[in-house]
Design an enzyme around this catalytic site. Sequence first.
Site, mmCIF file in Angstrom:
data_model
loop_
_atom_site.group_PDB
_atom_site.id
_atom_site.type_symbol
_atom_site.label_atom_id
_atom_site.label_comp_id
_atom_site.label_asym_id
_atom_site.label_seq_id
_atom_site.Cartn_x
_atom_site.Cartn_y
_atom_site.Cartn_z
ATOM 1 N N GLU A 234 0.880 -1.165 0.000
ATOM 2 C CA GLU A 234 0.000 0.000 0.000
ATOM 3 C C GLU A 234 0.911 1.206 0.000
ATOM 4 O OE1 GLU A 234 -1.376 3.264 1.069
ATOM 5 O OE2 GLU A 234 -1.898 2.399 3.013
ATOM 6 N N CYS A 268 -2.226 8.699 3.149
ATOM 7 C CA CYS A 268 -2.245 8.254 1.753
ATOM 8 C C CYS A 268 -3.631 8.397 1.146
ATOM 9 C CB CYS A 268 -1.789 6.798 1.659
ATOM 10 S SG CYS A 268 -0.083 6.526 2.174
#
Length: 461
Positions: A234, A268
């Site tokens: 990720e 993020c």
Amino acid sequence: MPIATVNPASGETLQTYEAMGEEELERRLQLAEATFRTYRTTTYAERARLLNRAADLLDEDQADIGRVMTTEMGKPVKQARAEAAKCARAMRWYAEHAAELLADEEPAAADVKDSGAARVLVRYRPLGPVLAVMPWNFPLWQVVRFAAPALMAGNVGLLKHASNVPQTALYLEDLFHRAGFAEGCFQTLLVGSGAVDDILRDERVKAATLTGSEPAGRAVASTAGEMVKKTVLELGGSDPYVVMPSADVDRAAQIAVTARVQNNGQSCIAAKRFIVHTDVYDAFAARFVAGMAALKVGDPLQEETEVGPLASEQGRADLEELVDDARRSGADVLCGGERPDGPGWYYPPTVLAGVTREMRIHREEAFGPVATLYRAGDLDEAVLIANDSPFGLSSNVWTREDAEVDRFVRDLEAGGVFVNGMTASHPGFPFGGVKRSGYGRELSGHGIREFCNITTVWHGV
């Protein structure tokens, strides 16, 4: 980078740790391997009992560990406590659902018959020690969303946390031990990033998961590929936030502020690129800029603070470079954009308009409270701008038109589409991205199965 707690609100080094030596690292790898051989045979009920106990302890520790996180990486303390509470909920969710998610599956009867078998099962078995390379921005949540499913699946965890959150990393190891997990079930490895390659190459480590920067992801994926080991990545995100004419513009602008500055903008999945239809652009921009400018920036340990410092001096410098590059290239700074005087690594909530494809901030992730505004003439242009990014983590869409929702869901290049709300993670929903945002999924049944040996069990007649 030293392994140390450095208070980002003051720049003061509070505590420094020595990296583990080779002998201690070897001891821990041996312990992980040995523990896995027995832990893998425990029942889901036993694992759930331990994980629920860890959740209870985390709830009890919420205030203390919240202050530790804030001191180490600067998030407002109210958000830190909320992060701890979210982790406890996720632990309980996996404790409750893991047995069902990993239950044996029976293929279609016609396929079983066609294979000549009397019975066929698909069984999910654990892989072994899993290395987790985790970032500082959500120092509890990023780890727990790996650890809870991995432990419930019967794996054991090895945590290499970011070097600026060592106290949080050590707390996590202690938490699982206090809950009753065997010592080798979850271990924190206090090592620098240079040690990751050798650890991943060790035959006792069966897989890896990384949340972090694109360069770090490339390095881990490269080594794992060479060693033929499973990975989940990720990485970065530059999520679009699209507002169409039918949207509730007031609500969209209000949520946009939170979506951009959550965790001091260091997330993020924070919305970063705000793409607004020309019919509502001026109204949205006025409300959004006013909301960003009104945020209270200050000491993250104060309850009323909404935006604290960035986690590191380098992080602030990187953000400043992106803003300055955009300004030199003609972008309009609608609020913020100037480093404040005084100690700490603060940067004000900032909104840029007139961003073009030539500007670095158009293609690079702004990891801090800086938003970019784009004007779109229609839905097609909104999709084009949204997809004009190397990243594809999540996305946000504001519209009341079902046909528009269908188009965005079909055409946006992202691992998630959140309609009339901001992106958030939940243990019941898969989380992850496409393009340079990584691959694989965390959370939900998809996440718990990532680190399982999916085994076909065939019984003859």
